[in-house]
Write a protein that holds these residues in place. Sequence first.
Motif, PDB file in Angstrom:
ATOM      1  N   GLN A  13      40.858  46.159  34.207  1.00  0.00           N
ATOM      2  CA  GLN A  13      41.292  47.659  34.596  1.00  0.00           C
ATOM      3  C   GLN A  13      42.607  47.897  35.401  1.00  0.00           C
ATOM      4  OE1 GLN A  13      39.334  50.145  32.871  1.00  0.00           O
ATOM      5  NE2 GLN A  13      41.292  51.148  33.383  1.00  0.00           N
ATOM      6  N   GLU A  14      42.586  47.031  36.646  1.00  0.00           N
ATOM      7  CA  GLU A  14      43.882  47.081  37.401  1.00  0.00           C
ATOM      8  C   GLU A  14      45.263  47.029  36.856  1.00  0.00           C
ATOM      9  OE1 GLU A  14      45.670  45.196  41.335  1.00  0.00           O
ATOM     10  OE2 GLU A  14      43.631  44.417  40.546  1.00  0.00           O
ATOM     11  N   ALA A  15      45.179  45.992  35.969  1.00  0.00           N
ATOM     12  CA  ALA A  15      46.403  45.656  35.141  1.00  0.00           C
ATOM     13  C   ALA A  15      46.598  46.596  34.217  1.00  0.00           C
ATOM     14  CB  ALA A  15      46.149  44.198  34.430  1.00  0.00           C
ATOM     15  N   TYR A  16      45.536  47.098  33.653  1.00  0.00           N
ATOM     16  CA  TYR A  16      45.774  48.131  32.479  1.00  0.00           C
ATOM     17  C   TYR A  16      46.211  49.476  33.009  1.00  0.00           C
ATOM     18  CZ  TYR A  16      44.762  51.731  28.837  1.00  0.00           C
ATOM     19  OH  TYR A  16      44.820  52.684  27.870  1.00  0.00           O
ATOM     20  N   ALA A  77      45.074  46.124  23.593  1.00  0.00           N
ATOM     21  CA  ALA A  77      44.568  45.767  24.864  1.00  0.00           C
ATOM     22  C   ALA A  77      42.925  45.882  24.912  1.00  0.00           C
ATOM     23  CB  ALA A  77      45.187  46.484  26.227  1.00  0.00           C
ATOM     24  N   GLN A  78      42.346  45.014  25.295  1.00  0.00           N
ATOM     25  CA  GLN A  78      40.835  45.078  25.450  1.00  0.00           C
ATOM     26  C   GLN A  78      40.697  45.053  27.098  1.00  0.00           C
ATOM     27  OE1 GLN A  78      38.681  44.173  22.521  1.00  0.00           O
ATOM     28  NE2 GLN A  78      36.766  44.519  23.794  1.00  0.00           N
ATOM     29  N   VAL A  79      40.142  46.196  27.555  1.00  0.00           N
ATOM     30  CA  VAL A  79      39.974  46.222  29.030  1.00  0.00           C
ATOM     31  C   VAL A  79      38.606  45.651  29.208  1.00  0.00           C
ATOM     32  CG1 VAL A  79      39.770  47.484  30.863  1.00  0.00           C
ATOM     33  CG2 VAL A  79      41.255  48.231  29.310  1.00  0.00           C
ATOM     34  N   GLY A  80      38.614  44.641  30.271  1.00  0.00           N
ATOM     35  CA  GLY A  80      37.365  43.753  30.848  1.00  0.00           C
ATOM     36  C   GLY A  80      37.739  42.420  31.030  1.00  0.00           C
ATOM     37  N   GLU A  81      36.942  41.558  31.035  1.00  0.00           N
ATOM     38  CA  GLU A  81      37.089  40.033  31.451  1.00  0.00           C
ATOM     39  C   GLU A  81      37.082  39.488  30.079  1.00  0.00           C
ATOM     40  OE1 GLU A  81      38.352  38.785  34.001  1.00  0.00           O
ATOM     41  OE2 GLU A  81      38.075  40.923  34.800  1.00  0.00           O
TER      42      GLU A  81
END
Length: 166
Positions: A13-16, A77-81
């Motif tokens: 989430q931070e990178a997004y 993008a897929q947000v998460g791990e």
Amino acid sequence: MTQTSENVTWLTQEAYNKLREELDYLTGRARTEIAAKIAAAREEGDLRENGGYHAAKEEQGKQELRVRQLTQLLENAQVGEAPATTDGTVAPGMVVTIAFDGDEDDTLAFLLASREYASSEIETYSPQSPLGGGVLGHKVGEDVEYELPNGRKASVRILKAEPYSG
């Protein structure tokens, strides 16, 4: 963390949020600023000999290229791990330790991730780089040969592949 798997880019989430802020700036205030620079340079007269105008247009082109890159990245993008592999297979988002030419004294540890996640903490290689692409999908203990940009071959042994905990 940024990780690429097929056409999906995994982002924390931070990178997004960081990339989204950059895109918002480039499509908002930065566009307004560059348009003003171009208009001011245009007012100076003959555009063929106007260095300020040409510099501003070049800057505008670079900004628009970055806008396209960020837009494409965030669309996929897929947000998460990302799913972590635990079987020793090298995948994006992992810290990989290799030995050059099998020499256990000549090693390198790097993060296999997109360049958007490059930091000063650890060297980052993209999965599209010669070394990154060479080790991608291989397992700990394997010897891997990959092609260098100059056309020569290099070989490394994969010593470790661990999920990045950054």
